[in-house]
Design a protein around this motif. Structure first.
Motif, PDB file in Angstrom:
ATOM      1  N   VAL A  57       0.840  -1.202   0.000  1.00  0.00           N
ATOM      2  CA  VAL A  57       0.000   0.000   0.000  1.00  0.00           C
ATOM      3  C   VAL A  57       0.873   1.250   0.000  1.00  0.00           C
ATOM      4  O   VAL A  57       0.638   2.192  -0.767  1.00  0.00           O
ATOM      5  N   LEU A  58       1.881   1.282   0.869  1.00  0.00           N
ATOM      6  CA  LEU A  58       2.761   2.451   0.919  1.00  0.00           C
ATOM      7  C   LEU A  58       3.521   2.637  -0.389  1.00  0.00           C
ATOM      8  O   LEU A  58       3.727   3.765  -0.836  1.00  0.00           O
ATOM      9  N   GLU A  59       3.908   1.536  -1.006  1.00  0.00           N
ATOM     10  CA  GLU A  59       4.624   1.621  -2.286  1.00  0.00           C
ATOM     11  C   GLU A  59       3.735   2.238  -3.362  1.00  0.00           C
ATOM     12  O   GLU A  59       4.194   3.055  -4.158  1.00  0.00           O
ATOM     13  N   ASN A  66       4.013  12.012  -2.247  1.00  0.00           N
ATOM     14  CA  ASN A  66       5.081  12.953  -2.604  1.00  0.00           C
ATOM     15  C   ASN A  66       4.534  14.135  -3.406  1.00  0.00           C
ATOM     16  O   ASN A  66       4.933  15.281  -3.188  1.00  0.00           O
ATOM     17  N   ARG A  67       3.610  13.866  -4.335  1.00  0.00           N
ATOM     18  CA  ARG A  67       3.039  14.941  -5.155  1.00  0.00           C
ATOM     19  C   ARG A  67       2.270  15.929  -4.283  1.00  0.00           C
ATOM     20  O   ARG A  67       2.421  17.141  -4.409  1.00  0.00           O
ATOM     21  N   LEU A  73       3.720  22.171  -0.126  1.00  0.00           N
ATOM     22  CA  LEU A  73       4.952  22.835   0.279  1.00  0.00           C
ATOM     23  C   LEU A  73       5.283  23.954  -0.703  1.00  0.00           C
ATOM     24  O   LEU A  73       5.705  25.040  -0.295  1.00  0.00           O
ATOM     25  N   GLY A  74       5.062  23.697  -1.985  1.00  0.00           N
ATOM     26  CA  GLY A  74       5.320  24.712  -2.999  1.00  0.00           C
ATOM     27  C   GLY A  74       4.453  25.945  -2.800  1.00  0.00           C
ATOM     28  O   GLY A  74       4.935  27.076  -2.882  1.00  0.00           O
TER      29      GLY A  74
END
Length: 118
Positions: A57-59, A66-67, A73-74
């Motif tokens: 699941v994490l993979e 990340n996106r 963050l951007g």
């Protein structure tokens, strides 16, 4: 003499009764056979399945996570950096105006003849 020494060392190294047989933890000098070796619980299968499922699941979610992090963050960085740049721009503008004012005043003072008292 050497046979006697070997027999004595052997008697010291090998206990008369293995400690694991008495319900104790085996020591380094005890020989652990397959029958006496501790058994792993058979119920490892659900835990192993859970670990594998969590990894899978994490993979699959990692690119999306990340996106989203980069996007948020951007935006936050753009806002904060924009405010910081505006603040620095204002400070530089004030400093340049002050420097130009002082330079012009000094230049005018130097270029004009001093006033003579009348």
């Amino acid at each position: 003499m050497s046979d006697e020494l070997i027999r004595r060392v052997d008697a010291l190294v090998r206990p008369q009764e293995p400690s694991a047989a008495k319900g104790e933890v085996p020591v380094l000098t005890d020989i652990v056979t397959e029958e006496r070796a501790p058994r792993r619980p058979v119920d490892d299968a659900p835990e192993a399945l859970a670990r594998e499922l969590e990894r899978a699941v994490l993979e699959r979610l990692e690119p999306e996570i990340n996106r989203v992090i980069e996007e948020r963050l951007g935006r936050a960085l753009n806002t904060v950096l924009g405010q910081a740049v505006e603040g620095v721009r204002g400070d530089i503008t004030v400093a340049v105006r002050q420097t130009v004012r002082e330079a012009v005043a000094a230049s005018v003072t130097f270029a004009l003849p001093p006033k003579t008292p009348e």
